[in-house]
Design an enzyme around this catalytic site. Sequence first.
Site, PDB file in Angstrom:
ATOM      1  N   GLU A  32     -29.648 -35.865  -8.549  1.00 58.90           N
ATOM      2  CA  GLU A  32     -29.532 -36.378  -9.442  1.00 58.90           C
ATOM      3  C   GLU A  32     -30.738 -37.268  -9.982  1.00 58.90           C
ATOM      4  OE1 GLU A  32     -24.951 -37.168 -10.777  1.00 58.90           O
ATOM      5  OE2 GLU A  32     -26.485 -38.681 -11.368  1.00 58.90           O
ATOM      6  N   ASP A  68     -31.357 -39.987 -13.243  1.00 59.63           N
ATOM      7  CA  ASP A  68     -30.651 -40.546 -14.229  1.00 59.63           C
ATOM      8  C   ASP A  68     -31.123 -41.701 -14.992  1.00 59.63           C
ATOM      9  OD1 ASP A  68     -28.519 -39.239 -12.905  1.00 59.63           O
ATOM     10  OD2 ASP A  68     -27.800 -40.881 -11.867  1.00 59.63           O
ATOM     11  N   GLU A  79     -29.495 -44.363 -17.493  1.00 51.46           N
ATOM     12  CA  GLU A  79     -28.253 -44.732 -18.155  1.00 51.46           C
ATOM     13  C   GLU A  79     -28.396 -45.870 -18.784  1.00 51.46           C
ATOM     14  OE1 GLU A  79     -25.054 -43.364 -14.380  1.00 51.46           O
ATOM     15  OE2 GLU A  79     -26.331 -45.322 -14.070  1.00 51.46           O
ATOM     16  N   GLN A  88     -30.841 -48.388 -16.990  1.00 52.63           N
ATOM     17  CA  GLN A  88     -30.543 -48.216 -15.535  1.00 52.63           C
ATOM     18  C   GLN A  88     -31.207 -46.927 -15.146  1.00 52.63           C
ATOM     19  OE1 GLN A  88     -27.554 -49.763 -12.650  1.00 52.63           O
ATOM     20  NE2 GLN A  88     -27.001 -47.547 -12.659  1.00 52.63           N
ATOM     21  N   THR A  89     -32.092 -46.796 -14.106  1.00 58.63           N
ATOM     22  CA  THR A  89     -32.417 -45.465 -13.650  1.00 58.63           C
ATOM     23  C   THR A  89     -32.033 -45.268 -12.112  1.00 58.63           C
ATOM     24  OG1 THR A  89     -34.790 -46.453 -12.917  1.00 58.63           O
ATOM     25  CG2 THR A  89     -34.608 -45.085 -15.227  1.00 58.63           C
ATOM     26  N   ASN A  90     -31.816 -44.188 -11.810  1.00 56.63           N
ATOM     27  CA  ASN A  90     -31.303 -43.744 -10.393  1.00 56.63           C
ATOM     28  C   ASN A  90     -31.773 -42.454  -9.926  1.00 56.63           C
ATOM     29  OD1 ASN A  90     -30.096 -44.292  -7.928  1.00 56.63           O
ATOM     30  ND2 ASN A  90     -28.039 -44.698  -8.914  1.00 56.63           N
ATOM     31  N   GLU A 111     -31.101 -47.748  -7.507  1.00 57.23           N
ATOM     32  CA  GLU A 111     -31.060 -48.277  -9.015  1.00 57.23           C
ATOM     33  C   GLU A 111     -32.101 -49.215  -9.221  1.00 57.23           C
ATOM     34  OE1 GLU A 111     -28.504 -48.861  -6.792  1.00 57.23           O
ATOM     35  OE2 GLU A 111     -26.626 -48.215  -7.452  1.00 57.23           O
ATOM     36  N   GLY A 123     -21.621 -56.625 -14.971  1.00 58.19           N
ATOM     37  CA  GLY A 123     -20.928 -56.615 -13.590  1.00 58.19           C
ATOM     38  C   GLY A 123     -19.191 -56.152 -13.696  1.00 58.19           C
ATOM     39  N   ARG A 166     -28.649 -56.982   0.012  1.00 56.65           N
ATOM     40  CA  ARG A 166     -27.934 -55.681   0.151  1.00 56.65           C
ATOM     41  C   ARG A 166     -28.128 -54.649   1.293  1.00 56.65           C
ATOM     42  NH1 ARG A 166     -28.611 -51.432  -5.115  1.00 56.65           N
ATOM     43  NH2 ARG A 166     -27.303 -49.618  -4.303  1.00 56.65           N
TER      44      ARG A 166
END
Length: 293
Positions: free
Chosen positions: A105, A107, A109, A122-124, A134, A203, A279
């Site tokens: 994908e 994306d 968003e 947001q892109t992914n 992200e 969030g 993360r």
Amino acid sequence: MNYFSRFIFLATYFIYLSHIALASIVSTGDYNKDFYVTYSPNHINTSADGRTRSLIFDKESGTEIASKDMYLFGQFDMKIKLIPGNSAGTVVAFYLASGQPNRDEIDFEFLGNVDGKRYTLQTNVYVDGFDDREQRINLWFDPTQDYHTYSILWNLHQIVFMVDWVPIRTYRNHADKGAKYPHWQPMELKMSLWNGEDWATDGGKTKIDWSKSPFVATLGSYKIDACVWKGNARFCRVENENHWWNKGQSSTLTWTQRRLFKWVRKYHLTYDYCMDNKRFQNNMPIECSLPKY
């Protein structure tokens, strides 16, 4: 208009003209001919000439449309006017997707917000079913007041996300260095509007205000300039006049694009997975240490 604003306007205008000169467009510009509705057709409104389409979201359902063809590489431009007012908890998506279990994908968003606060873009990138890539930016304009052009350039060399021809993100093909890159699965072009209140705004702390529904995002003119999938990946990897996106001039950002890209990252970037050591527990994805153009 200050110097840098004039620079952005002129730079993006010439980038736009260069894409017109190279175009080998496969879309008709008519949503009825190029797309089908994947679910909730009663949440779609299309103009009489097929040139604009509204996506509607309420308590009953959201909706989604997808291209009738699948593509392997090309450029995809879509004019979108986002939901005005309180759009918290909603997600408008413009993306390419392979639809396989190990899906790829690419994306865009658009994450809604309460009235008076900025949308987050947001892109992914998913490759072989894995995402965790992200990035988020704040847009430098109000995307609810007018149409703006959002573009995905996807070729053998790189993926470039653009807003009004300004490159906001790149994801390069570093497969030779061990980084995964979507290069063999054809994808549909999709647009959707749906409920993301569990995560999209603050969030997930700010929920949808259903008293403001129905929520409406409007799609304007679009252009699909891409290789239509006919079952032979080799055909779509050829560099020729029709497949301009695979040629050397599209293999990296131009000097002007690099300057605009740096401007976005300096003033509008709010999150980048490649900066999130916590993360990934200091085990960053390999592409994070490799060139962006």
